[in-house]
Motif scaffolding. Structure first.
Motif, PDB file in Angstrom:
ATOM      1  N   ALA A 339       0.825  -1.212   0.000  1.00 53.45           N
ATOM      2  CA  ALA A 339       0.000   0.000   0.000  1.00 53.45           C
ATOM      3  C   ALA A 339       0.860   1.263   0.000  1.00 53.45           C
ATOM      4  CB  ALA A 339      -0.932  -0.010   1.214  1.00 53.45           C
ATOM      5  N   GLU A 340       2.042   1.201   0.613  1.00 55.54           N
ATOM      6  CA  GLU A 340       2.921   2.379   0.644  1.00 55.54           C
ATOM      7  C   GLU A 340       3.310   2.839  -0.752  1.00 55.54           C
ATOM      8  OE1 GLU A 340       6.330   1.646   3.023  1.00 55.54           O
ATOM      9  OE2 GLU A 340       5.237   1.674   4.929  1.00 55.54           O
ATOM     10  N   LYS A 341       3.357   1.913  -1.701  1.00 60.41           N
ATOM     11  CA  LYS A 341       3.755   2.252  -3.065  1.00 60.41           C
ATOM     12  C   LYS A 341       2.655   2.986  -3.815  1.00 60.41           C
ATOM     13  CE  LYS A 341       6.906  -1.703  -3.400  1.00 60.41           C
ATOM     14  NZ  LYS A 341       8.111  -0.887  -3.238  1.00 60.41           N
ATOM     15  N   ASN A 342       1.443   3.010  -3.236  1.00 56.76           N
ATOM     16  CA  ASN A 342       0.323   3.683  -3.895  1.00 56.76           C
ATOM     17  C   ASN A 342       0.270   5.177  -3.598  1.00 56.76           C
ATOM     18  OD1 ASN A 342      -0.518   1.164  -4.856  1.00 56.76           O
ATOM     19  ND2 ASN A 342      -1.817   0.805  -3.068  1.00 56.76           N
ATOM     20  N   VAL A 343       1.053   5.635  -2.628  1.00 57.83           N
ATOM     21  CA  VAL A 343       1.038   7.059  -2.271  1.00 57.83           C
ATOM     22  C   VAL A 343       2.463   7.592  -2.196  1.00 57.83           C
ATOM     23  CG1 VAL A 343      -1.146   6.888  -1.004  1.00 57.83           C
ATOM     24  CG2 VAL A 343       1.012   6.595   0.215  1.00 57.83           C
ATOM     25  N   THR A 344       2.588   8.886  -2.447  1.00 58.67           N
ATOM     26  CA  THR A 344       3.892   9.546  -2.428  1.00 58.67           C
ATOM     27  C   THR A 344       4.204  10.131  -1.059  1.00 58.67           C
ATOM     28  OG1 THR A 344       3.520  10.145  -4.742  1.00 58.67           O
ATOM     29  CG2 THR A 344       5.310  11.276  -3.586  1.00 58.67           C
ATOM     30  N   ALA A 345       3.212  10.783  -0.468  1.00 61.65           N
ATOM     31  CA  ALA A 345       3.387  11.457   0.822  1.00 61.65           C
ATOM     32  C   ALA A 345       2.029  11.529   1.505  1.00 61.65           C
ATOM     33  CB  ALA A 345       3.982  12.847   0.635  1.00 61.65           C
ATOM     34  N   VAL A 346       2.016  12.071   2.730  1.00 61.87           N
ATOM     35  CA  VAL A 346       0.784  12.151   3.523  1.00 61.87           C
ATOM     36  C   VAL A 346       0.549  13.602   3.924  1.00 61.87           C
ATOM     37  CG1 VAL A 346      -0.422  11.298   5.577  1.00 61.87           C
ATOM     38  CG2 VAL A 346       1.251   9.833   4.417  1.00 61.87           C
ATOM     39  N   PHE A 347      -0.725  14.016   3.846  1.00 59.07           N
ATOM     40  CA  PHE A 347      -1.109  15.354   4.288  1.00 59.07           C
ATOM     41  C   PHE A 347      -2.313  15.226   5.207  1.00 59.07           C
ATOM     42  CE2 PHE A 347      -3.708  19.298   3.137  1.00 59.07           C
ATOM     43  CZ  PHE A 347      -3.170  20.028   4.186  1.00 59.07           C
ATOM     44  N   SER A 348      -2.146  15.645   6.456  1.00 62.79           N
ATOM     45  CA  SER A 348      -3.209  15.490   7.454  1.00 62.79           C
ATOM     46  C   SER A 348      -3.590  16.844   8.035  1.00 62.79           C
ATOM     47  CB  SER A 348      -2.737  14.559   8.576  1.00 62.79           C
ATOM     48  OG  SER A 348      -3.734  14.363   9.540  1.00 62.79           O
ATOM     49  N   ASN A 349      -4.859  17.194   7.907  1.00 62.47           N
ATOM     50  CA  ASN A 349      -5.379  18.451   8.452  1.00 62.47           C
ATOM     51  C   ASN A 349      -6.228  18.148   9.677  1.00 62.47           C
ATOM     52  OD1 ASN A 349      -6.484  20.913   9.025  1.00 62.47           O
ATOM     53  ND2 ASN A 349      -7.448  21.231   7.046  1.00 62.47           N
ATOM     54  N   MET A 350      -5.724  18.535  10.854  1.00 65.37           N
ATOM     55  CA  MET A 350      -6.456  18.289  12.089  1.00 65.37           C
ATOM     56  C   MET A 350      -7.448  19.399  12.410  1.00 65.37           C
ATOM     57  SD  MET A 350      -5.704  15.386  12.982  1.00 65.37           S
ATOM     58  CE  MET A 350      -6.828  15.587  14.348  1.00 65.37           C
ATOM     59  N   SER A 351      -7.610  20.339  11.480  1.00 64.91           N
ATOM     60  CA  SER A 351      -8.615  21.400  11.598  1.00 64.91           C
ATOM     61  C   SER A 351      -8.313  22.321  12.789  1.00 64.91           C
ATOM     62  CB  SER A 351     -10.022  20.802  11.699  1.00 64.91           C
ATOM     63  OG  SER A 351     -10.294  20.001  10.575  1.00 64.91           O
ATOM     64  N   ALA A 352      -9.349  23.051  13.203  1.00 67.13           N
ATOM     65  CA  ALA A 352      -9.173  24.073  14.246  1.00 67.13           C
ATOM     66  C   ALA A 352      -9.320  23.472  15.641  1.00 67.13           C
ATOM     67  CB  ALA A 352     -10.184  25.185  14.043  1.00 67.13           C
ATOM     68  N   VAL A 353      -8.450  23.888  16.544  1.00 67.36           N
ATOM     69  CA  VAL A 353      -8.548  23.516  17.955  1.00 67.36           C
ATOM     70  C   VAL A 353      -9.154  24.705  18.692  1.00 67.36           C
ATOM     71  CG1 VAL A 353      -7.297  22.793  20.012  1.00 67.36           C
ATOM     72  CG2 VAL A 353      -6.492  22.085  17.744  1.00 67.36           C
ATOM     73  N   SER A 354     -10.211  24.448  19.421  1.00 70.16           N
ATOM     74  CA  SER A 354     -10.883  25.533  20.148  1.00 70.16           C
ATOM     75  C   SER A 354     -10.779  25.301  21.648  1.00 70.16           C
ATOM     76  CB  SER A 354     -12.355  25.617  19.734  1.00 70.16           C
ATOM     77  OG  SER A 354     -13.030  24.409  20.051  1.00 70.16           O
ATOM     78  N   MET A 355     -10.665  26.389  22.380  1.00 73.15           N
ATOM     79  CA  MET A 355     -10.645  26.356  23.839  1.00 73.15           C
ATOM     80  C   MET A 355     -11.566  27.459  24.352  1.00 73.15           C
ATOM     81  SD  MET A 355      -8.618  23.930  25.059  1.00 73.15           S
ATOM     82  CE  MET A 355      -7.996  24.401  26.678  1.00 73.15           C
ATOM     83  N   PRO A 356     -12.100  27.308  25.575  1.00 74.73           N
ATOM     84  CA  PRO A 356     -12.935  28.374  26.140  1.00 74.73           C
ATOM     85  C   PRO A 356     -12.183  29.700  26.182  1.00 74.73           C
ATOM     86  CG  PRO A 356     -13.100  26.376  27.462  1.00 74.73           C
ATOM     87  CD  PRO A 356     -12.010  26.144  26.466  1.00 74.73           C
ATOM     88  N   ASP A 357     -12.900  30.785  26.000  1.00 76.69           N
ATOM     89  CA  ASP A 357     -12.270  32.116  25.932  1.00 76.69           C
ATOM     90  C   ASP A 357     -11.415  32.415  27.157  1.00 76.69           C
ATOM     91  OD1 ASP A 357     -13.460  32.508  23.511  1.00 76.69           O
ATOM     92  OD2 ASP A 357     -15.169  33.656  24.300  1.00 76.69           O
ATOM     93  N   ALA A 358     -11.869  31.979  28.333  1.00 73.97           N
ATOM     94  CA  ALA A 358     -11.119  32.268  29.556  1.00 73.97           C
ATOM     95  C   ALA A 358      -9.754  31.594  29.567  1.00 73.97           C
ATOM     96  CB  ALA A 358     -11.931  31.817  30.776  1.00 73.97           C
ATOM     97  N   TYR A 359      -9.613  30.494  28.825  1.00 74.80           N
ATOM     98  CA  TYR A 359      -8.360  29.748  28.787  1.00 74.80           C
ATOM     99  C   TYR A 359      -7.490  30.148  27.601  1.00 74.80           C
ATOM    100  CZ  TYR A 359     -10.205  26.558  32.352  1.00 74.80           C
ATOM    101  OH  TYR A 359     -10.695  26.025  33.524  1.00 74.80           O
ATOM    102  N   ALA A 360      -8.118  30.634  26.540  1.00 74.29           N
ATOM    103  CA  ALA A 360      -7.389  30.909  25.300  1.00 74.29           C
ATOM    104  C   ALA A 360      -6.283  31.945  25.498  1.00 74.29           C
ATOM    105  CB  ALA A 360      -8.358  31.370  24.217  1.00 74.29           C
ATOM    106  N   GLY A 361      -6.468  32.868  26.429  1.00 73.39           N
ATOM    107  CA  GLY A 361      -5.473  33.913  26.636  1.00 73.39           C
ATOM    108  C   GLY A 361      -4.140  33.415  27.167  1.00 73.39           C
ATOM    109  N   TYR A 362      -4.121  32.196  27.720  1.00 69.97           N
ATOM    110  CA  TYR A 362      -2.879  31.638  28.258  1.00 69.97           C
ATOM    111  C   TYR A 362      -2.127  30.792  27.218  1.00 69.97           C
ATOM    112  CZ  TYR A 362      -4.979  32.826  32.773  1.00 69.97           C
ATOM    113  OH  TYR A 362      -5.562  33.485  33.839  1.00 69.97           O
ATOM    114  N   ILE A 363      -2.722  30.607  26.038  1.00 68.24           N
ATOM    115  CA  ILE A 363      -2.187  29.675  25.039  1.00 68.24           C
ATOM    116  C   ILE A 363      -1.680  30.445  23.830  1.00 68.24           C
ATOM    117  CG2 ILE A 363      -2.760  27.731  23.528  1.00 68.24           C
ATOM    118  CD1 ILE A 363      -4.998  27.022  25.545  1.00 68.24           C
TER     119      ILE A 363
END
Length: 607
Positions: A339-363
């Motif tokens: 199966a590895e020969k069927n693809v050249t590379a991998v691209f993975s999009n984990m999308s947006a990570v959300s946190m509560p507004d009160a916590y977002a300011g520390y990140i």
């Protein structure tokens, strides 16, 4: 809020986990890292307390991987994770065969919290939820005196059963299966590997707003746009001769977007967009348009259901289900190589990570990357920061350079993130050097004995006996070395090895029968007793050691009995006494520990 319900003592692996458990190795550890970069230095004691809180919410992460006769399975454990400052190469091996250990690690370095996990345990979505819970618990413990309130990040009515639900099986449908299309070979990256094959990480940060605006002007999603850019970046490194193969990317797809599920287990599929550059007109828009069409055609519920059911159908084949695990592993490994020969590379999009507004300011931001034998690009976003993580085991970074230049030509600028890792402490290297030195000494000693025999030709071939003894010691030591993480399994291997070795020595010295008359029954009883002593000293629970006790007892019962019935043994009494003792031992387990016996046999023999 934590989930208070208890979870099962053991559970089967999901479809994807069965692949990862069989195909993982040192170069492709099937480990990925999800991390959070805070705006403050990490305090280890608080992180350890936060981890315990997160495990109360997601108790299935306390699982260990065990080996049955037909499949691996996950078993509940009481192991406590240890939070450490980052100490080894990112995405290093977590699962070591025969070693009972958790399938994830939490480390920290300066302002970064790292969560690394073996893909058998969960997928990117599950890892995201766990890391969010861990970061939330850490920030709450660090800043509750400032008025930060504890919040729940998961549905109020979510249960542990929801978390460990196997959604592959839940949504499997035989009607959804279609004849599989034969896939063609894709272009393969072949560059000089980095010294020692170590993982190379290359990270940058983009503006989410900038990428989204540009993608929408082109009439495509962010994922489609970046997929097309990566295809073009790879093509720039191809020769004319290599253009006879298309460039194909594997793009994982979160199946929860098509089938409702709160499962923390693996539940993903993938599509394989690509482009044949032989007749390319040289425009980025041509690649972009074809990728857009491929996404539209493949990203449908019907196509995802068909692909999922094709994978499950293979697992549910009655003949394959009855095949021993080691044979299954060989087949899965061979299939993965193809199966590895069927693809050249991998691209993975984990999308947006959300946190509560009160916590977002520390990140500051979140990021992700993974181990790979190929080239892989993983992305995720937090706020306006889109983190991109390229990983490969190649020395060259030309494709990464091409990719960011293409983005720059499209009007998208990136910020380089300098690698910030401590000097890795690679565990196990000294042990392997000592073992290789021991092998070399054994080989030298055997060659010396053969040389002496060839030169002197002694009437009593003591040189050959010595060489045989050294070889026997090397075999026993080698098995002991590689099975050192599980003393009971090591003992079982030594039982088989010593039995075979004694029979071979008996044959080579004229067959006097001592190996089957006395050694075999005595050794079987001795190994059974030694297993019980090891279990007592190591304080192994009965559930953990029962399968090895049963294996040793069955071995000590069946083999001597067969030899007696076939007339191979001369002195029958030792063999009969040994067989009866082993039979009584198994009978005692069934009578006094019947429930545990039934459960252990069920999980080790499940098909």
């Amino acid at each position: 809020m934590t989930v208070k319900q208890k979870w099962g003592h053991w559970r089967r692996l999901d479809n994807a986990a069965k692949l990862f458990s069989a195909a993982s190795n040192k170069q492709n550890t099937r480990v990925f890292r999800f991390y959070c970069e805070l705006k403050e230095d990490v305090r280890p004691s608080l992180l350890e307390a936060a981890l315990e809180r997160a495990l109360d919410t997601y108790p299935l992460f306390r699982s260990v991987l065990r080996k049955g006769l037909f499949w691996h399975y996950l078993e509940k454990s009481n192991l406590r994770p240890v939070v450490r400052e980052e100490y080894k190469e990112p995405c290093s091996r977590i699962y070591v065969r025969d070693k009972k250990s958790l399938l994830f690690e939490v480390t920290y370095y300066k302002k970064r919290i790292n969560f690394e996990v073996f893909h058998v345990l969960t997928d990117g979505t599950g890892a995201t939820e766990f890391l969010k819970e861990l970061v939330k618990d850490y920030l709450y413990l660090a800043h509750r005196d400032e008025g930060l309130e504890d919040v729940s990040l998961h549905p109020e009515d979510m249960t542990v059963q929801d978390q460990e639900n196997d959604s592959f099986v839940k949504y499997y449908s035989e009607e959804a299966r279609r004849p599989k299309k034969r896939k063609g070979r894709a272009y393969q990256l072949k560059k000089t590997q980095k010294e020692n094959g170590r993982l190379r990480v290359h990270e940058r940060v983009l503006s989410v707003k900038e990428v989204l605006e540009h993608s929408r002007r082109q009439g495509v999603s962010m994922t489609v746009f970046l997929t097309a850019a990566l295809l073009c970046a790879i093509h720039e490194e191809m020769t004319r001769q290599q253009e006879k193969w298309p460039v194909v990317l594997m793009v994982p797809v979160n199946l929860r977007k098509f089938f409702p599920s709160d499962s923390m287990l693996n539940f993903f599929g993938w599509i394989e967009p690509g482009y044949d550059f032989r007749n390319w007109d040289g425009s980025f828009e041509a690649v972009l348009d074809q990728v857009r069409q491929q996404f539209q055609q493949e990203l449908t519920k019907e196509k995802m259901e068909t692909h999922m059911s094709e994978l499950l159908a293979l697992e549910m084949n009655p003949i394959l289900r009855l095949a021993p695990l080691e044979l299954k592993n060989l087949c899965i490994q061979a299939g993965a190589k193809i199966a590895e020969k069927n693809v050249t590379a991998v691209f993975s999009n984990m999308s947006a990570v959300s946190m509560p507004d009160a916590y977002a300011g520390y990140i500051d931001r979140f990021g992700i990357y993974t181990s790979t034998p190929k080239l892989e690009l993983c992305i995720c976003s937090f706020g306006d920061k889109l983190s991109l993580g390229f990983t490969s085991r190649f020395e060259t970074e030309n494709i990464q350079r091409n990719f960011y230049r293409i983005l720059r030509e499209q009007g998208i600028h990136s910020e380089i993130v300098e690698p910030d890792f401590p000097e890795p402490d690679v565990p196990g290297e000294l042990e392997m050097k000592v073992y290789k030195g021991f092998c070399l000494l054994c080989l030298a000693a055997v060659l010396l004995m053969f040389s002496l025999h060839w030169n002197h030709r002694p009437k009593v071939p003591w040189t050959l006996f010595t060489a045989g003894g050294i070889a026997s010691m090397w075999i026993a030591s080698t098995i002991g070395f590689f099975k050192r993480h599980n003393l009971l399994k090591n003992t079982m291997w030594q039982l088989v090895l010593v039995t075979v070795g004694c029979i071979v020595w008996d044959l080579l010295t004229g067959w006097h029968g001592w190996s089957v008359d006395f050694v075999l029954p005595g050794l079987s009883i001795g190994v059974l007793c030694s297993m019980m002593v090891i279990s007592y000293i190591q304080k192994y629970p009965l559930r953990e050691c029962m399968i090895y006790l049963v294996m040793a007892a069955v071995y000590g019962f069946l083999l001597p009995l067969i030899l007696v019935l076939t007339g191979t043994v001369t002195w029958r009494l030792p063999s009969l006494l040994g067989a009866v003792s082993c039979l009584l031992f198994v009978a005692g387990l069934v009578l006094f520990k019947g429930r545990e016996f039934k459960e252990e046999m069920g999980k080790n023999l499940h098909i």
